[in-house]
Design a protein around this motif. Structure first.
Motif, PDB file in Angstrom:
ATOM      1  N   THR A 129       1.995  -6.878   5.042  1.00 42.12           N
ATOM      2  CA  THR A 129       0.644  -6.344   5.005  1.00 42.12           C
ATOM      3  C   THR A 129       0.349  -5.647   6.328  1.00 42.12           C
ATOM      4  O   THR A 129       0.257  -6.297   7.378  1.00 42.12           O
ATOM      5  CB  THR A 129      -0.400  -7.443   4.778  1.00 42.12           C
ATOM      6  N   GLY A 160       0.785  -1.222   0.000  1.00 46.60           N
ATOM      7  CA  GLY A 160       0.000   0.000   0.000  1.00 46.60           C
ATOM      8  C   GLY A 160       0.816   1.270   0.000  1.00 46.60           C
ATOM      9  O   GLY A 160       0.290   2.347  -0.302  1.00 46.60           O
ATOM     10  N   ASN A 161       2.118   1.182   0.330  1.00 47.07           N
ATOM     11  CA  ASN A 161       2.946   2.392   0.366  1.00 47.07           C
ATOM     12  C   ASN A 161       4.410   1.978   0.290  1.00 47.07           C
ATOM     13  O   ASN A 161       4.968   1.490   1.264  1.00 47.07           O
ATOM     14  CB  ASN A 161       2.682   3.201   1.631  1.00 47.07           C
ATOM     15  N   GLN A 188      -4.506   4.745  11.840  1.00 47.35           N
ATOM     16  CA  GLN A 188      -4.668   5.011  10.408  1.00 47.35           C
ATOM     17  C   GLN A 188      -5.013   6.476  10.161  1.00 47.35           C
ATOM     18  O   GLN A 188      -4.479   7.110   9.248  1.00 47.35           O
ATOM     19  CB  GLN A 188      -5.756   4.118   9.826  1.00 47.35           C
ATOM     20  N   ASP A 206      -4.777   0.517   6.213  1.00 45.68           N
ATOM     21  CA  ASP A 206      -4.453   1.038   4.887  1.00 45.68           C
ATOM     22  C   ASP A 206      -3.434   2.168   5.026  1.00 45.68           C
ATOM     23  O   ASP A 206      -3.708   3.203   5.630  1.00 45.68           O
ATOM     24  CB  ASP A 206      -5.737   1.552   4.228  1.00 45.68           C
ATOM     25  N   SER A 253      -1.918   3.620   2.321  1.00 39.65           N
ATOM     26  CA  SER A 253      -1.795   4.381   1.078  1.00 39.65           C
ATOM     27  C   SER A 253      -1.997   5.872   1.344  1.00 39.65           C
ATOM     28  O   SER A 253      -2.634   6.266   2.325  1.00 39.65           O
ATOM     29  CB  SER A 253      -2.827   3.898   0.054  1.00 39.65           C
ATOM     30  N   LYS A 300      -2.734   8.990   7.911  1.00 34.98           N
ATOM     31  CA  LYS A 300      -3.264   9.692   6.729  1.00 34.98           C
ATOM     32  C   LYS A 300      -3.095  11.204   6.872  1.00 34.98           C
ATOM     33  O   LYS A 300      -2.754  11.897   5.907  1.00 34.98           O
ATOM     34  CB  LYS A 300      -4.748   9.356   6.545  1.00 34.98           C
TER      35      LYS A 300
END
Length: 310
Positions: A303, A51-52, A261, A307, A309, A265
């Motif tokens: 993983t 994801g990143n 998360q 998330d 990303s 973000k």
């Protein structure tokens, strides 16, 4: 060498590239020593994070391999094998004998690994939160043994002397601390002595402020601004920040995967690529924090828990 536009462009790109990585302790979350195999696994896990991508830098806290007196930390060979950048760290809160061991390990590493090692070094940090731990706030919080500004200044000069004339000469030397330590007038001499300031900031722990996750971004940037306001124009690198995925409530801050998360973000995605940043953390390494976890990914899995990303 003839300087072409293509060569100049490549040099400018390299010079403007920002480090993006995680913090790596010399032990794991239960206090067991990490070896070369462990560090290689962690560095590859970070590089392949689902994801990143692009987490190719590692911040270390010590130059000494866990369980030895002054053998260079095995993360160096792991970094060479995985093509990982290194922000070196040296423990500066345990007295002169320990800093001498740190410097001895650094000199041995230069001789042993040569430019395969030194070319990957982005900077050297002399100490981490030593000034905070020795401050009245740190003492009140029982943060542990620290070091005063005069001690840190002396160690910075010793490190500069140790690398002079070696392939590490010219690498930027800094110190890592909290914003509360950086703004203290008695620590201004340390700011004058370093090439960069390392900024550690965790809104989760800012219990004297309103610190729910909804206000965490503002709390972080206010702290970063405070450090920058006294930096004398020197670069400020974000050396630690993050939000726990589990743990006790801290003021108004709730530890959870969802909040970790949200913080990633809001803060991480804004920082990555814009300045040097080492997130806290990929895998837990502080055996003294058994009731809290900042690790964003399960052991041996690329993983993450949420998330990542941007």
């Amino acid at each position: 060498m003839k300087i072409t536009l293509a060569t100049l462009g490549a040099c400018l790109t390299l010079a403007s590239a920002q480090s993006k990585g995680f913090n790596y302790g010399s032990t794991d979350g239960v206090g067991a020593c990490r070896g070369q195999y462990d560090f290689e696994g962690l560095f590859n896990q970070a590089k392949g994070l689902v994801g990143n991508s692009g987490f190719t830098s590692a911040r270390l806290y010590t130059m000494v391999q866990c369980g030895t007196q002054n053998t260079p930390i095995s993360a160096i060979q792991a970094a060479i094998n995985t093509d990982t950048q290194l922000l070196l760290g040296m423990w500066a809160s345990a007295g002169d004998a320990i800093i001498n061991d740190e410097i001895a390990a650094l000199r041995t590493a230069i001789d042993q690994y040569g430019t395969a090692f030194t070319d990957r070094v982005v900077g050297i940090s002399v100490g981490s939160e030593d000034l905070y731990r020795s401050s009245p706030q740190g003492v009140a919080n029982e943060a542990g043994v620290g070091a005063t500004a005069d001690v840190v200044l002396r160690y910075i000069q010793q490190v500069r002397d140790a690398v002079a004339g070696t392939s590490l000469s010219g690498k930027p030397v800094g110190h890592v601390d909290t914003w509360t330590a950086w703004v203290a007038p008695e620590n201004a001499g340390v700011i004058g002595a370093v090439d960069w300031l390392g900024h550690n900031s965790f809104p989760y722990f800012e219990t004297t402020l309103a610190n729910p996750i909804e206000q965490a971004e503002g709390v972080f940037y206010n702290a970063l601004g405070a450090t920058e306001s006294v930096s004398q124009g020197k670069p400020v690198w974000v050396t630690e920040t993050g939000w726990p995925v589990e743990g006790p409530t801290s003021g108004q801050a709730v530890a959870s995967v969802q909040n970790a998360q949200t913080y990633w973000k809001a803060v991480g995605c804004d920082l990555f690529g814009s300045r040097n940043v080492w997130w806290y953390t990929l895998q837990d390494s502080n055996a003294n924090q058994q009731d809290i976890s900042f690790g964003i990914a399960p052991t041996s899995s690329s993983t993450p828990l949420f998330d990542v990303s941007c």
